[in-house]
Design a protein around this motif. Structure first.
Motif, PDB file in Angstrom:
ATOM      1  N   GLY A  60      22.586  -4.561   6.063  1.00  0.00           N
ATOM      2  CA  GLY A  60      22.775  -3.510   7.055  1.00  0.00           C
ATOM      3  C   GLY A  60      23.870  -3.885   8.043  1.00  0.00           C
ATOM      4  O   GLY A  60      24.706  -3.049   8.418  1.00  0.00           O
ATOM      5  N   TRP A  61      23.883  -5.154   8.474  1.00  0.00           N
ATOM      6  CA  TRP A  61      24.901  -5.667   9.388  1.00  0.00           C
ATOM      7  C   TRP A  61      26.277  -5.646   8.734  1.00  0.00           C
ATOM      8  O   TRP A  61      27.279  -5.286   9.350  1.00  0.00           O
ATOM      9  N   ARG A  62      26.338  -6.023   7.448  1.00  0.00           N
ATOM     10  CA  ARG A  62      27.598  -6.038   6.700  1.00  0.00           C
ATOM     11  C   ARG A  62      28.244  -4.660   6.669  1.00  0.00           C
ATOM     12  O   ARG A  62      29.472  -4.533   6.768  1.00  0.00           O
ATOM     13  N   LYS A  63      27.442  -3.623   6.513  1.00  0.00           N
ATOM     14  CA  LYS A  63      27.991  -2.262   6.459  1.00  0.00           C
ATOM     15  C   LYS A  63      28.712  -1.890   7.755  1.00  0.00           C
ATOM     16  O   LYS A  63      29.589  -1.023   7.760  1.00  0.00           O
ATOM     17  N   LYS A  64      28.344  -2.535   8.854  1.00  0.00           N
ATOM     18  CA  LYS A  64      28.968  -2.231  10.151  1.00  0.00           C
ATOM     19  C   LYS A  64      30.233  -3.045  10.385  1.00  0.00           C
ATOM     20  O   LYS A  64      30.878  -2.890  11.433  1.00  0.00           O
ATOM     21  N   HIS A  65      30.572  -3.911   9.441  1.00  0.00           N
ATOM     22  CA  HIS A  65      31.744  -4.768   9.578  1.00  0.00           C
ATOM     23  C   HIS A  65      32.611  -4.607   8.329  1.00  0.00           C
ATOM     24  O   HIS A  65      32.539  -5.416   7.398  1.00  0.00           O
ATOM     25  N   ASN A  75      13.486  -9.757   4.660  1.00  0.00           N
ATOM     26  CA  ASN A  75      13.993  -9.085   5.846  1.00  0.00           C
ATOM     27  C   ASN A  75      15.365  -9.605   6.261  1.00  0.00           C
ATOM     28  O   ASN A  75      16.180  -8.852   6.805  1.00  0.00           O
ATOM     29  N   SER A  76      15.637 -10.875   5.988  1.00  0.00           N
ATOM     30  CA  SER A  76      16.980 -11.396   6.221  1.00  0.00           C
ATOM     31  C   SER A  76      17.994 -10.679   5.342  1.00  0.00           C
ATOM     32  O   SER A  76      19.082 -10.315   5.794  1.00  0.00           O
ATOM     33  N   TYR A  77      17.638 -10.484   4.081  1.00  0.00           N
ATOM     34  CA  TYR A  77      18.506  -9.787   3.126  1.00  0.00           C
ATOM     35  C   TYR A  77      18.813  -8.384   3.641  1.00  0.00           C
ATOM     36  O   TYR A  77      19.968  -7.954   3.674  1.00  0.00           O
ATOM     37  N   ARG A  78      17.772  -7.669   4.054  1.00  0.00           N
ATOM     38  CA  ARG A  78      17.952  -6.317   4.587  1.00  0.00           C
ATOM     39  C   ARG A  78      18.837  -6.321   5.824  1.00  0.00           C
ATOM     40  O   ARG A  78      19.771  -5.522   5.951  1.00  0.00           O
ATOM     41  N   ILE A 121      11.701   4.630 -10.457  1.00  0.00           N
ATOM     42  CA  ILE A 121      11.652   5.759  -9.522  1.00  0.00           C
ATOM     43  C   ILE A 121      10.708   5.445  -8.366  1.00  0.00           C
ATOM     44  O   ILE A 121      11.014   5.687  -7.195  1.00  0.00           O
ATOM     45  N   ASN A 122       9.570   4.870  -8.705  1.00  0.00           N
ATOM     46  CA  ASN A 122       8.561   4.523  -7.699  1.00  0.00           C
ATOM     47  C   ASN A 122       9.106   3.546  -6.660  1.00  0.00           C
ATOM     48  O   ASN A 122       8.705   3.590  -5.486  1.00  0.00           O
ATOM     49  N   LYS A 123      10.043   2.699  -7.073  1.00  0.00           N
ATOM     50  CA  LYS A 123      10.543   1.655  -6.175  1.00  0.00           C
ATOM     51  C   LYS A 123      11.924   1.952  -5.606  1.00  0.00           C
ATOM     52  O   LYS A 123      12.507   1.089  -4.933  1.00  0.00           O
ATOM     53  N   LEU A 124      12.450   3.140  -5.817  1.00  0.00           N
ATOM     54  CA  LEU A 124      13.783   3.457  -5.294  1.00  0.00           C
ATOM     55  C   LEU A 124      13.815   3.476  -3.764  1.00  0.00           C
ATOM     56  O   LEU A 124      14.825   3.104  -3.155  1.00  0.00           O
ATOM     57  N   ASP A 125      12.736   3.893  -3.126  1.00  0.00           N
ATOM     58  CA  ASP A 125      12.708   3.865  -1.665  1.00  0.00           C
ATOM     59  C   ASP A 125      12.801   2.416  -1.167  1.00  0.00           C
ATOM     60  O   ASP A 125      13.493   2.133  -0.178  1.00  0.00           O
ATOM     61  N   TYR A 126      12.092   1.528  -1.848  1.00  0.00           N
ATOM     62  CA  TYR A 126      12.188   0.106  -1.496  1.00  0.00           C
ATOM     63  C   TYR A 126      13.617  -0.390  -1.676  1.00  0.00           C
ATOM     64  O   TYR A 126      14.176  -1.068  -0.795  1.00  0.00           O
ATOM     65  N   ILE A 127      14.229  -0.046  -2.812  1.00  0.00           N
ATOM     66  CA  ILE A 127      15.591  -0.500  -3.086  1.00  0.00           C
ATOM     67  C   ILE A 127      16.555   0.060  -2.046  1.00  0.00           C
ATOM     68  O   ILE A 127      17.455  -0.644  -1.559  1.00  0.00           O
ATOM     69  N   ALA A 128      16.372   1.318  -1.666  1.00  0.00           N
ATOM     70  CA  ALA A 128      17.226   1.904  -0.627  1.00  0.00           C
ATOM     71  C   ALA A 128      17.081   1.151   0.692  1.00  0.00           C
ATOM     72  O   ALA A 128      18.050   0.990   1.441  1.00  0.00           O
ATOM     73  N   SER A 129      15.868   0.655   0.972  1.00  0.00           N
ATOM     74  CA  SER A 129      15.637  -0.065   2.226  1.00  0.00           C
ATOM     75  C   SER A 129      16.378  -1.388   2.283  1.00  0.00           C
ATOM     76  O   SER A 129      16.524  -1.976   3.363  1.00  0.00           O
ATOM     77  N   LEU A 130      16.866  -1.863   1.130  1.00  0.00           N
ATOM     78  CA  LEU A 130      17.602  -3.128   1.088  1.00  0.00           C
ATOM     79  C   LEU A 130      19.038  -2.969   1.567  1.00  0.00           C
ATOM     80  O   LEU A 130      19.743  -3.953   1.767  1.00  0.00           O
ATOM     81  N   ASN A 131      19.481  -1.723   1.698  1.00  0.00           N
ATOM     82  CA  ASN A 131      20.858  -1.413   2.123  1.00  0.00           C
ATOM     83  C   ASN A 131      21.888  -1.726   1.045  1.00  0.00           C
ATOM     84  O   ASN A 131      23.058  -2.007   1.357  1.00  0.00           O
ATOM     85  N   VAL A 132      21.481  -1.672  -0.225  1.00  0.00           N
ATOM     86  CA  VAL A 132      22.436  -1.813  -1.321  1.00  0.00           C
ATOM     87  C   VAL A 132      23.111  -0.465  -1.568  1.00  0.00           C
ATOM     88  O   VAL A 132      22.661   0.572  -1.074  1.00  0.00           O
TER      89      VAL A 132
END
Length: 542
Positions: free
Chosen positions: A454-459, A447-450, A35-46
């Protein structure tokens, strides 16, 4: 995100809860840590998380030996913690997938405790029991994955029981309708709790041959099974009779019928068979079996453009309207940075591998730490926890090296994972790869992963498109993804040396650059790919 088909092309982030974050000071990660790390996981764009087992268990196989399918082990927290986890994940638009271990239980499960007592109790046929041969030996030659005979003697019944894994993991008898119904009831319990799907552990092991026929021997030159080297006697057999039995398909269809009552819920099957690609195709056929499946085909030591191309093409040629899921790492295999990096891994290589995985047709399972480029940790024999590694040391050192704690802070005690001694040590090399350190570097693997996801979601073509490979010389992997009139040419350099490629006869409308990657360049019809470079271009014609 389409709520019914969200899983098609989704990136699923696998969480190994023991190693995510310890919030109660016992050295073991827990649900509050997730739970504590869900914000981090969300930031990964998974798109989703898959949580490895957190159910009540004696932890002989770290949660894959379940003694109560409907409760949370106190080590990980409470059912309220899990409810809170679902609520927060959903508030962040993250789907929640949990493991279901259907083929076997712990020997401390009440079903087995009752079944083993005698041959006349209500659950006497809930597990796979068999009489000994006349000389007292086990009923056939079946072997367990974790070493030795797959049969264990039970003095109370004067019979053997089957265990495809540890002796403390007896196999359920899926030929018994009551067993199948009880298993489905447990699945429904979690659907009613609000989960979005299930990763089905060892799904090919549910049924056994009811005639108990011997498995045939496998020739020595064929003993390189996925995940089982010739160091393990399990590789000495074709597992035709204790794995991937035809009855499994009917059960999968019953499971899918239940899942369909919960719109948007999905199934992801772990497939391990003599021909895993064929089984993936069979188990995902039509719209009445598994939604998707993954195997160990890209979880091996094999690393070349040819191998990846031939593996994906082989599945594409079989799967029809089924849907694949690809992974290059998980909690059962050596970290991909070490397995494919072979001691010479670089940040550019990891960035390329993450992009390559997420550019294949299918959904993706991305194991925690792959966004950081974590390498396999060296675990000394005296520190081993994994029974698999303990049994096969020193030829096989087990799975602990990929299960060590996540490094959150380079300068904190135990890399910020726990204030107590962790259940496995934090690898020294992982401190410098911590989340905190990489957050501060715009060019980091993290940051490359993120950026890429994020870029993939736009394509959408990268998510939904078909795939067609272009045969190129090593070490270049090249293919075209196409969907609704849009086509992308995609190339990867799998080597540490610069490579050039004469582009096929097709017009390039636009070179697509993701700033998190090392990108290739085009000049006079030649594509130059830097070491571990990537190239994405939209085509005007094919």
């Amino acid at each position: 995100m389409d709520q019914l088909t969200w899983w098609r092309g989704a990136v699923i982030y696998q969480i190994y809860p023991r190693s995510m974050l310890d919030t109660n000071g016992d050295g073991v990660g827990d649900l509050q840590g997730i739970i504590n790390k869900l914000d981090y996981i969300a930031s990964l764009n998974v798109d989703a998380i898959w949580i490895s087992p957190f159910f009540t268990s004696p932890m002989k196989d770290f949660g894959y030996d379940i003694s109560d399918y409907r409760d949370v082990d106190p080590m990980f927290g409470s059912m309220q913690d899990f409810d809170d986890l679902i609520a927060k994940a959903h508030s962040l638009n993250i789907k929640v997938i949990i493991d279901q271990v259907l083929s076997h239980t712990s020997d401390q499960h009440q079903w087995f405790i009752e079944s083993r007592e005698d041959r006349a109790n209500a659950k006497q046929d809930w597990y796979v029991w068999a009489d000994p041969n006349e000389d007292g030996t086990p009923p056939n030659n079946w072997l367990a994955i974790f070493g030795g005979c797959a049969w264990e003697w039970e003095p109370r019944r004067q019979q053997y029981y089957l265990h495809n894994f540890l002796t403390s993991q007896p196999d359920l008898n899926f030929h018994n309708e009551d067993v199948r119904n009880a298993v489905l009831d447990n699945v429904q319990f979690w659907l009613d709790k609000g989960v979005d799907g299930f990763r089905l552990d060892a799904i090919t092991f549910c049924f056994h041959d009811d005639l108990l026929r011997d498995n045939p021997a496998k020739p020595k030159d064929k003993r390189q099974g996925r995940g089982f080297s010739e160091d393990n006697p399990y590789a000495y057999q074709y597992h035709y009779f204790n794995n991937t039995r035809p009855e499994t398909v009917s059960f999968i269809e019953d499971l899918r019928a239940l899942i369909n009552r919960y719109p948007g819920a999905v199934t992801l099957g772990e497939v391990s068979s003599e021909d895993s690609l064929a089984t993936m195709a069979e188990y995902t056929q039509g719209n009445e079996r598994l939604h998707m499946a993954y195997s160990f085909e890209l979880l091996t030591d094999d690393f070349s453009a040819e191998y990846i191309r031939e593996t994906v093409e082989a599945l594409e040629g079989r799967i029809g309207d089924g849907w694949p899921c690809w992974a290059i790492g998980n909690h059962d295999v050596q970290r991909v940075a070490s397995r494919w990096g072979k001691g010479q891994v670089t940040p550019e290589m990891i960035k390329m591998l993450n992009a390559m995985l997420c550019s294949l047709r299918g959904s993706v399972c991305s194991y925690q730490g792959e966004e950081l480029g974590l390498t396999e940790a060296k675990i000394e024999y005296g520190q081993l926890q994994d029974p698999f590694g303990i049994a096969f040391w020193p030829m096989f050192k087990g799975r602990d090296g990929c299960r060590t704690p996540m490094p959150w802070s380079e300068k904190s005690l135990n890399a910020g994972f726990s204030e107590a001694k962790p259940w496995l040590p934090v690898a020294t090399a992982h401190y410098a790869l911590s989340v905190e350190s990489q957050e501060q570097d715009e060019q980091s693997i993290l940051n490359s992963y993120r950026h890429f996801l994020g870029w993939r979601k736009k394509h959408p073509t990268l998510i939904n498109g078909d795939i067609e490979f272009i045969v190129t010389a090593e070490p270049i992997l090249s293919f075209i993804r196409s969907d609704e009139g849009i086509s992308y040419l995609i190339c990867f350099n799998l080597d540490a040396q610069q490579q050039t490629l004469t582009l096929p006869e097709m017009g390039i409308d636009e070179v697509l650059i993701d700033h998190g990657l090392v990108n290739g360049t085009v000049s006079n019809g030649l594509l130059t790919l830097p070491p571990y470079g990537c190239f994405y271009a939209q085509l005007t014609s094919i």
